[in-house]
Design a protein around this motif. Structure first.
Motif, PDB file in Angstrom:
ATOM      1  N   PRO A   1      43.650   4.673  59.084  1.00  0.00           N
ATOM      2  CA  PRO A   1      44.592   5.754  58.756  1.00  0.00           C
ATOM      3  C   PRO A   1      45.283   5.462  57.427  1.00  0.00           C
ATOM      4  O   PRO A   1      45.918   4.409  57.266  1.00  0.00           O
ATOM      5  CB  PRO A   1      45.591   5.719  59.915  1.00  0.00           C
ATOM      6  N   ILE A   2      45.153   6.361  56.489  1.00  0.00           N
ATOM      7  CA  ILE A   2      45.694   6.132  55.154  1.00  0.00           C
ATOM      8  C   ILE A   2      46.171   7.452  54.559  1.00  0.00           C
ATOM      9  O   ILE A   2      45.532   8.491  54.749  1.00  0.00           O
ATOM     10  CB  ILE A   2      44.631   5.446  54.260  1.00  0.00           C
ATOM     11  N   ARG A   3      47.302   7.418  53.898  1.00  0.00           N
ATOM     12  CA  ARG A   3      47.850   8.587  53.211  1.00  0.00           C
ATOM     13  C   ARG A   3      47.910   8.293  51.722  1.00  0.00           C
ATOM     14  O   ARG A   3      48.515   7.299  51.309  1.00  0.00           O
ATOM     15  CB  ARG A   3      49.257   8.911  53.713  1.00  0.00           C
ATOM     16  N   PHE A   4      47.308   9.156  50.929  1.00  0.00           N
ATOM     17  CA  PHE A   4      47.376   9.058  49.478  1.00  0.00           C
ATOM     18  C   PHE A   4      48.359  10.108  48.955  1.00  0.00           C
ATOM     19  O   PHE A   4      48.332  11.265  49.388  1.00  0.00           O
ATOM     20  CB  PHE A   4      46.009   9.326  48.850  1.00  0.00           C
ATOM     21  N   PHE A   5      49.199   9.687  48.010  1.00  0.00           N
ATOM     22  CA  PHE A   5      50.109  10.612  47.354  1.00  0.00           C
ATOM     23  C   PHE A   5      49.849  10.588  45.850  1.00  0.00           C
ATOM     24  O   PHE A   5      49.418   9.559  45.299  1.00  0.00           O
ATOM     25  CB  PHE A   5      51.563  10.240  47.658  1.00  0.00           C
ATOM     26  N   PRO A   6      50.081  11.706  45.159  1.00  0.00           N
ATOM     27  CA  PRO A   6      49.748  11.769  43.724  1.00  0.00           C
ATOM     28  C   PRO A   6      50.644  10.867  42.887  1.00  0.00           C
ATOM     29  O   PRO A   6      51.865  10.863  43.045  1.00  0.00           O
ATOM     30  CB  PRO A   6      49.951  13.252  43.376  1.00  0.00           C
ATOM     31  N   ARG A   7      50.018  10.120  42.000  1.00  0.00           N
ATOM     32  CA  ARG A   7      50.726   9.265  41.050  1.00  0.00           C
ATOM     33  C   ARG A   7      51.023  10.051  39.776  1.00  0.00           C
ATOM     34  O   ARG A   7      50.178  10.799  39.280  1.00  0.00           O
ATOM     35  CB  ARG A   7      49.845   8.058  40.711  1.00  0.00           C
ATOM     36  N   PHE A   8      52.219   9.878  39.234  1.00  0.00           N
ATOM     37  CA  PHE A   8      52.569  10.455  37.945  1.00  0.00           C
ATOM     38  C   PHE A   8      51.714   9.770  36.885  1.00  0.00           C
ATOM     39  O   PHE A   8      51.689   8.547  36.782  1.00  0.00           O
ATOM     40  CB  PHE A   8      54.056  10.220  37.672  1.00  0.00           C
ATOM     41  N   SER A   9      50.974  10.561  36.089  1.00  0.00           N
ATOM     42  CA  SER A   9      49.937   9.987  35.234  1.00  0.00           C
ATOM     43  C   SER A   9      50.043  10.401  33.774  1.00  0.00           C
ATOM     44  O   SER A   9      49.124  11.008  33.213  1.00  0.00           O
ATOM     45  CB  SER A   9      48.556  10.380  35.772  1.00  0.00           C
TER      46      SER A   9
END
Length: 394
Positions: A66-74
């Motif tokens: 189980p893994i949650r990815f969140f957007p990185r400021f890029s």
């Protein structure tokens, strides 16, 4: 028990720590712990192509945990991009962190880990931190002023409020004590999967690379990064003009630095006996680890050295410098060769290896048995469960 692991990135470009957290969570879940990961879609200069803002368990590349990815400021500013800021991750943590009994934070000096510890403090959720070697002397010397300010103004309080710090080797713990911070801590190494033996691995690898059977292969398998000490290993090998050896380089890195390493190989006249194999994984990785004669990690600093442990588990002796945290274990158990991070010292050590193939093989045979007994993931997960029980809010 619900355990949340938080790390800035699980991208392969980030090396061993990303691999370790996935394997750690896999091992914990196999023993009944409800463990999951929160991270960003960081992938160095790029971004991972993954589902965002929701939990997934269907990504084989990340162990199907189980893994949650969140957007990185890029932004196109390296220092800001590397900080891994994520507003969406912050919001999610603020709303959901109290659902967990304990938080296991991996890394410091990164927005993701810093904000996780800060929110855990505010919400009164216990947390432990695995600093990933970032409190070691060499790491603190990189961007020294910025890190000193960050440590003193922000991170010190986070660390002081942690239930404990998780070090992966005694050497990492000893370097931390030089900072004079009175924080509870424990040493628990990474686990390693003991690979299935590949019949005639050396013969197969020599055939794939088209290297004569009598020529020993030295393997560098890691990120191609200034920290890893290729600027020492390559000149050291370049001094062995009349010796028979081949160098295999398995890994990836920033294009400019890879070009620099290629220039260095040409300068020291070993390009013709160097084999670039790129990033390897799965059975191909196992074949390389089992099929070579020596694994070399001449790094400035490693808080553990996962690839070196994997080589030992594969029955391959290692050459490590004294900045690699497992070096004392390698020396004490006689599982390979330990040397200083100096060109002449590395050259001399490789000459010793080349002079006695039988001694090297005996070291490798001992290594396989020792690692299986002391570094299995089941053993490590069991120890972690006891630690969580000690500190968790139940």
């Amino acid at each position: 028990m619900k355990v949340l692991h938080i790390i800035p990135s699980v991208a392969k470009v980030r090396g061993g720590p990303s691999q370790a957290v996935i394997e750690m969570v896999t091992a914990l879940r196999s023993q009944g712990v409800d463990a999951e990961i929160v991270t960003t879609n960081d992938n160095g200069k790029e971004l991972l192509d993954v589902p965002l803002n929701k939990q997934t368990t269907q990504l084989e590349e990340y162990g199907n945990v189980p893994i949650r990815f969140f957007p990185r400021f890029s932004p196109n500013i390296n220092a800001v991009r590397e900080f891994a800021y994520s507003g969406a991750l912050t919001t999610w943590l603020w709303q959901h962190i109290t659902e967990y009994n304990i938080i296991h934070v991996h890394a410091i000096f990164s927005y993701t880990s810093t904000v996780a510890m800060a929110i855990a403090r505010i919400k009164n959720i216990p947390y432990i931190n695995r600093p990933l070697g970032q409190l070691c002397e060499w790491s603190l010397q990189q961007s020294q002023l910025r890190k000193q300010i960050y440590l003193n103004v922000i991170e010190r309080s986070n660390l002081l409020h942690s239930q404990s710090l998780h070090f992966t080797a005694e050497q990492e713990k000893e370097e931390f004590h030089q900072l004079g911070l009175n924080i509870p801590n424990f040493v628990l190494p990474h686990g390693v999967h003991i690979p299935t033996i590949i019949p005639n691995a050396q013969e197969q690898l020599h055939k794939i690379l088209q290297i004569p059977d009598h020529i020993p292969i030295i393997l560098f398998m890691s990120r191609i990064h200034p920290k890893k000490g290729l600027e020492y290993l390559i000149p050291a090998l370049g001094k062995l003009k009349t010796a028979d050896f081949a160098l295999a380089i398995a890994g990836s890195g920033e294009p400019d630095y890879v070009n620099h390493i290629q220039d260095l190989l040409a300068e020291h006249q070993i390009s013709d006996r160097t084999y670039w194999v790129g990033f390897v994984q799965g059975e191909t990785k196992n074949l390389y680890l089992q099929g070579v004669d020596l694994f070399a990690l001449t790094s400035h600093s490693e808080n553990f050295g996962i690839a070196a442990i994997e080589a030992l588990a594969s029955g391959t002796p290692v050459l490590v410098t004294d900045g690699v945290a497992i070096a004392p274990m390698v020396k004490k158990q006689d599982l390979g060769y330990v040397t200083k991070l100096e060109i002449e010292a590395i050259t001399s050590t490789i000459q010793r290896f080349l002079a006695s193939a039988q001694v090297a093989k005996q070291k490798g045979d001992r290594a396989q048995q020792y690692i299986a007994e002391h570094y299995s993931w089941a053993k490590i997960a069991d120890s972690l469960m006891n630690i969580y029980t000690k500190y968790a809010k139940l």
